[in-house]
Design a protein around this motif. Structure first.
Motif, mmCIF file in Angstrom:
data_model
loop_
_atom_site.group_PDB
_atom_site.id
_atom_site.type_symbol
_atom_site.label_atom_id
_atom_site.label_comp_id
_atom_site.label_asym_id
_atom_site.label_seq_id
_atom_site.Cartn_x
_atom_site.Cartn_y
_atom_site.Cartn_z
ATOM 1 N N HIS A 209 0.836 -1.207 0.000
ATOM 2 C CA HIS A 209 0.000 0.000 0.000
ATOM 3 C C HIS A 209 0.869 1.254 0.000
ATOM 4 O O HIS A 209 0.624 2.204 -0.745
ATOM 5 N N MET B 237 2.335 1.770 -3.303
ATOM 6 C CA MET B 237 1.336 2.279 -4.245
ATOM 7 C C MET B 237 1.287 3.805 -4.234
ATOM 8 O O MET B 237 0.965 4.437 -5.243
ATOM 9 N N HIS B 238 1.588 4.391 -3.079
ATOM 10 C CA HIS B 238 1.549 5.857 -2.963
ATOM 11 C C HIS B 238 2.883 6.494 -3.320
ATOM 12 O O HIS B 238 2.923 7.662 -3.696
ATOM 13 N N TRP C 151 1.185 4.358 -8.374
ATOM 14 C CA TRP C 151 0.149 5.340 -8.015
ATOM 15 C C TRP C 151 -0.862 5.511 -9.144
ATOM 16 O O TRP C 151 -2.050 5.760 -8.909
ATOM 17 N N HIS D 162 -3.283 2.907 -8.291
ATOM 18 C CA HIS D 162 -3.971 3.066 -7.006
ATOM 19 C C HIS D 162 -4.853 4.307 -6.963
ATOM 20 O O HIS D 162 -5.792 4.374 -6.161
ATOM 21 N N HIS E 90 -8.615 3.926 -6.873
ATOM 22 C CA HIS E 90 -9.275 3.715 -5.579
ATOM 23 C C HIS E 90 -9.495 5.048 -4.864
ATOM 24 O O HIS E 90 -10.550 5.277 -4.263
ATOM 25 N N VAL F 235 -11.018 -0.866 -7.384
ATOM 26 C CA VAL F 235 -9.587 -1.128 -7.534
ATOM 27 C C VAL F 235 -9.287 -1.427 -8.998
ATOM 28 O O VAL F 235 -10.040 -2.159 -9.661
ATOM 29 N N GLU G 79 -3.951 -3.571 -10.035
ATOM 30 C CA GLU G 79 -3.671 -3.501 -8.594
ATOM 31 C C GLU G 79 -4.200 -4.755 -7.904
ATOM 32 O O GLU G 79 -3.547 -5.310 -7.019
ATOM 33 N N TYR H 80 -2.046 -7.457 -5.612
ATOM 34 C CA TYR H 80 -2.401 -7.899 -4.261
ATOM 35 C C TYR H 80 -2.586 -9.414 -4.209
ATOM 36 O O TYR H 80 -2.277 -10.052 -3.202
#
Length: 263
Positions: free
Chosen positions: A104, A107-108, A114, A117, A120, A134, A138, A142
């Motif tokens: 997570h 992802m940022h 990003w 992500h 979301h 999502v 992504e 996961y």
């Protein structure tokens, strides 16, 4: 008399629903995107169900054989079956939660991730459906993360305890994570403000995750955790919920996200 009490109770229920979920909440266009991605990702999961299950089994066997080849036979451990299951569940929960936090956060922080992500985080209204908002890529990442975690933990326990772990794969449902979510964490994608007070130093509350979705600059890149808050505290990204706040959700405040009063 009974009819009066029933009418009063119904009026109170309607007032509570109106306060919790304002009029027009479910008619917001953001929910249509949530619903569309939920249907698309569900179809993809069904199409890949058998390969995904096979991948988990292969990962488990690969890890068990890796330990056998590198370390030889495991030492004789005369553990009770319940102790093995408890240790397996706890180890799986820890690694599952840590890996979710790591992915997570990446992802940022990684521009390419990003781009996936941000789908979301483009939700302007949070609802339980937002959990499924999502990007398919992504979701695939996961799933790959989950397969690696499952293979690492299950393969290690298969190497250590052999036949004693028959059926342990059933615990791949992440029992502790399931209990945590059942206790209220699923409200993190909703307008319902639920903080955990001092317990937020240990567990991530729904309100903390709502801050994570906030468009305000002060809330950016905060509270990446899923269940445990320790990862955010170690990484310097932990932010307590505090008192209920009126939050705006979406990618940027300049994009005029819809303000939803906290309740």
């Amino acid at each position: 008399m009974a009819g009066t009490r029933l009418a009063t109770r119904n009026a109170a229920t309607r007032a509570l629903l109106n306060k919790t979920l304002p009029a027009g909440y479910w008619r917001h266009p953001s929910h249509l995107v949530d619903l569309g991605l939920l249907l698309l990702n569900t179809l993809l999961r069904l199409a890949l169900l058998v390969p995904l299950f096979g991948g988990h089994v292969l990962a488990t066997l690969w890890v068990a054989r890796l330990w056998q080849g590198q370390l030889g036979s495991a030492p004789e451990l005369a553990w009770h079956g319940a102790a093995i299951i408890a240790c397996y569940t706890f180890a799986f929960f820890l690694l599952e939660d840590l890996s979710r936090f790591g992915l997570h956060r990446a992802m940022h922080r990684v521009p390419l991730l990003w781009r996936l992500h941000r789908v979301h985080h483009s939700a302007e209204v949070l609802s339980p459906l937002t959990l499924h908002r999502v990007h398919p890529m992504e979701m695939a990442l996961y799933y790959l993360r989950g397969m690696l975690v499952f293979g690492a933990v299950s393969g290690t326990f298969v190497w250590l305890f052999g036949r004693q772990v028959d059926g342990i794969d059933i615990l791949g449902v992440d029992a502790l994570g399931f209990l945590f979510n059942a206790a209220g964490a699923n409200l993190r994608h909703s307008p319902v403000w639920v903080g955990f007070g001092h317990l937020e130093r240990i567990f991530v509350s729904p309100a903390q995750h709502q801050l994570h979705h906030s468009a305000a600059a002060a809330h950016q890149d905060r509270n990446f955790g899923t269940c445990l808050a320790i990862w955010d505290r170690l990484g310097g990204t932990w932010l307590p919920a505090g008192r209920p706040q009126t939050l705006s959700f979406g990618l940027k405040s300049s994009e005029s996200p819809t303000a939803v009063p906290a309740t």
